[in-house]
Scaffold this motif. Structure first.
Motif, PDB file in Angstrom:
ATOM      1  N   ALA A 249     -50.294  14.852   3.058  1.00 43.00           N
ATOM      2  CA  ALA A 249     -49.059  15.623   3.242  1.00 43.00           C
ATOM      3  C   ALA A 249     -48.356  15.825   1.898  1.00 43.00           C
TER       4      ALA A 249
ATOM      5  N   GLY B 297     -49.942  18.453   0.122  1.00 44.00           N
ATOM      6  CA  GLY B 297     -49.912  19.746   0.810  1.00 44.00           C
ATOM      7  C   GLY B 297     -51.230  20.144   1.447  1.00 44.00           C
TER       8      GLY B 297
ATOM      9  N   ALA C 215     -53.459  20.582   4.462  1.00 47.15           N
ATOM     10  CA  ALA C 215     -53.312  20.650   5.914  1.00 47.15           C
ATOM     11  C   ALA C 215     -54.605  20.234   6.610  1.00 47.15           C
TER      12      ALA C 215
ATOM     13  N   SER D  64     -54.592  28.080   2.041  1.00 49.64           N
ATOM     14  CA  SER D  64     -53.217  27.607   1.921  1.00 49.64           C
ATOM     15  C   SER D  64     -52.326  28.716   1.352  1.00 49.64           C
TER      16      SER D  64
ATOM     17  N   GLU E 218     -45.516  28.704   1.927  1.00 48.64           N
ATOM     18  CA  GLU E 218     -45.439  27.894   3.140  1.00 48.64           C
ATOM     19  C   GLU E 218     -45.731  26.428   2.828  1.00 48.64           C
ATOM     20  N   ARG E 219     -46.710  26.233   1.958  1.00 43.08           N
ATOM     21  CA  ARG E 219     -47.072  24.855   1.570  1.00 43.08           C
ATOM     22  C   ARG E 219     -45.917  24.192   0.818  1.00 43.08           C
TER      23      ARG E 219
ATOM     24  N   ARG F  45     -43.470  22.697   3.156  1.00 47.69           N
ATOM     25  CA  ARG F  45     -43.998  21.461   3.766  1.00 47.69           C
ATOM     26  C   ARG F  45     -43.917  20.308   2.779  1.00 47.69           C
ATOM     27  N   MET F  46     -44.323  20.577   1.546  1.00 44.66           N
ATOM     28  CA  MET F  46     -44.362  19.495   0.542  1.00 44.66           C
ATOM     29  C   MET F  46     -42.969  19.027   0.159  1.00 44.66           C
TER      30      MET F  46
ATOM     31  N   ALA G  65     -40.581  18.798   2.006  1.00 46.68           N
ATOM     32  CA  ALA G  65     -40.030  17.996   3.095  1.00 46.68           C
ATOM     33  C   ALA G  65     -40.610  16.584   3.110  1.00 46.68           C
TER      34      ALA G  65
END
Ligand code: AMP
Ligand code: MG
Length: 499
Positions: free
Chosen positions: A348, A351, A353, A424, A428-429, A432-433, A435
């Protein structure tokens, strides 16, 4: 007419968990008062969760949390425990400066409220029962920082200060932290009844009550105690993975400082990694590096063996060797759980997925490069989110952190390819990263700045830092300075067991 708002008191339960165990597990005693007490810090967010916002603003709360006024009719409790310190059996320890005021019902469930630094107890040994302002602010800030990083921990509701002198390496002043947790039970509580008291019946009672209250799912198992041991091992494994992933070093992982609920507990000489150094030792008193960053999961495993050993007499009659074997089996899942949790968290953070077999190698290779160069861990991980995966992308912000540019570039090519392989999408990645890779962690120099200001009577920096740390993943551009490299002087900060 003057209005007198009615401030609702905490809703104390008549008999909390610890109290209901009976007198073999604690001593009743009042806190020792402190002179001229004042607020140092209050945690309004936690107060809101507990339904205590108004109460926490009251003069009565100040006196209660200073230990100057009784919280309720029943006296506070100091619990008895034992433990292994730095790998050596230390015998009886106990709450030497902590007192349980009781247990409250709150919107977020039942919580124990404990004062730390409230004076002498029967378990104070050579200590004075006090905590200093410096260490109290460190505990207050870090427990909240950890909570908001999503890492299980005891919480901190407030810090109260007093001019009363307390002697450490220098003369400091006293403070009391109010800690909040469903339970403050440690591995050491079980070791106490197994080894120090040598009372299998008392141990059994403790185990049964803990399972009943905190591990009810284990009651259904053929041998609840084994299921309980397994669950503690799993929680501890997940906690270790979270510590490692964020770069948190506890500093004193003695068995009396490991929570049976899998919470981070007893913030002393902790630290967050600045430069990535697997052998980083945050505790100045840890000369052997027993509790160095990379050793934490191994130490937790060692501590789980100490716990298993302590649980042995509670298995009752039967073949001791078979029992020992069964307990060994019960905690065995620690290793697999730690490894899978760690890999999950690292994927995670990077990054990724999808799951590919060579992910561990890819991740490890960057970490090795960082270790060789002592690259700043939080900053590098945060900048990794901005990595552009297109062929030929420059990625300067991240690349600039490395001295060996060629090594980074070689790694960057592999990473970019790996990202493209799973299609990827950079934007968007990045979300996520961001977070999972915090922008703000409680580096020593940040705590130190708040402490120095507080020691000069200005508590605004502590309160400001708390607010920043409550949103560690948000950009908060106005607090950019808190997300920067540690200043030169940070290297001079020595944090030891003295608190
Ligand atoms: P620690 O490793 O700091 O969690 O503490 C180990 C043991 O020493 C615990 O039993 C603490 O309650 C006790 N202790 C630490 N500092 C003091 C103090 N100033 N006064 C009394 N007991 C203390
Ligand atoms: Mg402790």
């Amino acid at each position: 007419m003057i209005e007198h708002p009615i401030v609702s008191e905490p809703r104390w339960r008549d008999a909390g968990f610890l109290q209901s165990l009976g007198p073999g597990y604690w001593s009743e005693l009042p806190a020792q008062p402190l002179p001229e007490v004042h607020w140092v810090a209050r945690n309004d967010a936690l107060a809101a969760e507990l339904g205590l916002v108004d109460w926490l603003r009251s003069e009565r709360a100040l006196q209660v949390l200073a230990g100057n006024a009784p919280a309720r009719a029943a006296p506070p409790l100091a619990s008895v425990y034992s433990g292994h310190q730095f790998g050596v059996w230390a015998g009886q320890l106990g709450d030497g400066r902590a007192l349980l005021l009781g247990e409250i019902d709150s919107p977020s469930g039942a919580q124990e409220i404990q004062l730390k630094g409230s004076g002498l107890t029967p378990y104070s040994r050579m200590g004075d029962g006090r905590a200093v302002l410096r260490s109290s602010i460190r505990e207050f800030l870090c427990s909240e920082a950890m909570h908001h990083l999503g890492i299980p921990t005891t919480r901190a509701l407030a810090v109260v200060g007093s001019p009363q002198p307390v002697v450490r390496e220098t003369v400091e002043t006293a403070a009391v932290v109010t800690r909040v947790a469903p339970s403050f039970l440690r591995f050491g509580h079980f070791e106490h009844f197994a080894h120090t008291a040598g009372d299998a019946a008392a141990l059994r009672r403790l185990v049964d009550a803990v399972i009943e209250r905190y591990f009810p799912a284990c009651r259904e198992a053929p041998v609840p105690l084994l299921a309980f041991a397994r669950e503690v091992a799993l929680r501890t494994a997940r906690l270790m993975a979270q510590w490692q992933a964020v770069g948190f070093c506890h500093g004193v992982m003695n068995t009396d400082n490991l929570s049976i609920l899998g919470l981070t507990i007893d913030y002393g000489p902790y630290g967050f990694l600045d430069g990535f150094d697997p052998m980083h030792i945050c505790n100045h008193s840890d000369h052997q590096g027993r509790y160095a960053y990379a050793r934490q999961p191994g130490v937790a495993w060692w501590n789980l063996h100490a716990l298993a050993q302590a649980l042995l007499p509670a298995l009752g009659d039967g073949d001791p060797q078979q029992h020992a074997h069964a307990l060994g089996e019960a905690i065995e899942p620690f290793k697999a759980e730690f490894e899978s949790s760690m890999l999950h968290l690292l994927r995670a953070k990077f990054g990724l997925a999808a799951e590919r077999d060579d992910d561990p190698k890819l991740i490890d290779d960057l970490l090795r490069l960082m270790a060789a160069e002592r690259t700043d861990y939080p900053i590098a991980m945060r900048r990794l989110a901005g990595f552009a995966s297109a062929e030929g992308a420059a990625n300067d912000g991240l690349r600039d952190l490395f001295i060996d540019r060629a090594a980074f570039d070689a790694w960057g090519l592999r990473y970019a390819q790996r990202l493209r392989d799973e299609h990827s999408i950079d934007a968007e990645r990045r979300l996520r990263m961001n977070a999972v890779n915090p922008k703000f962690v409680l580096r020593n120099h940040l705590a130190e700045q708040a402490i120095r200001r507080a020691q000069a009577g200005d508590f605004t920096e502590t309160q400001r830092l708390l607010k920043v740390l409550q949103r560690p993943f948000d950009e908060q551009p106005e607090h950019e300075a808190d997300a920067g490299f540690p200043p030169q002087w940070a290297q001079q900060i020595a944090v030891s067991c003295s608190s």
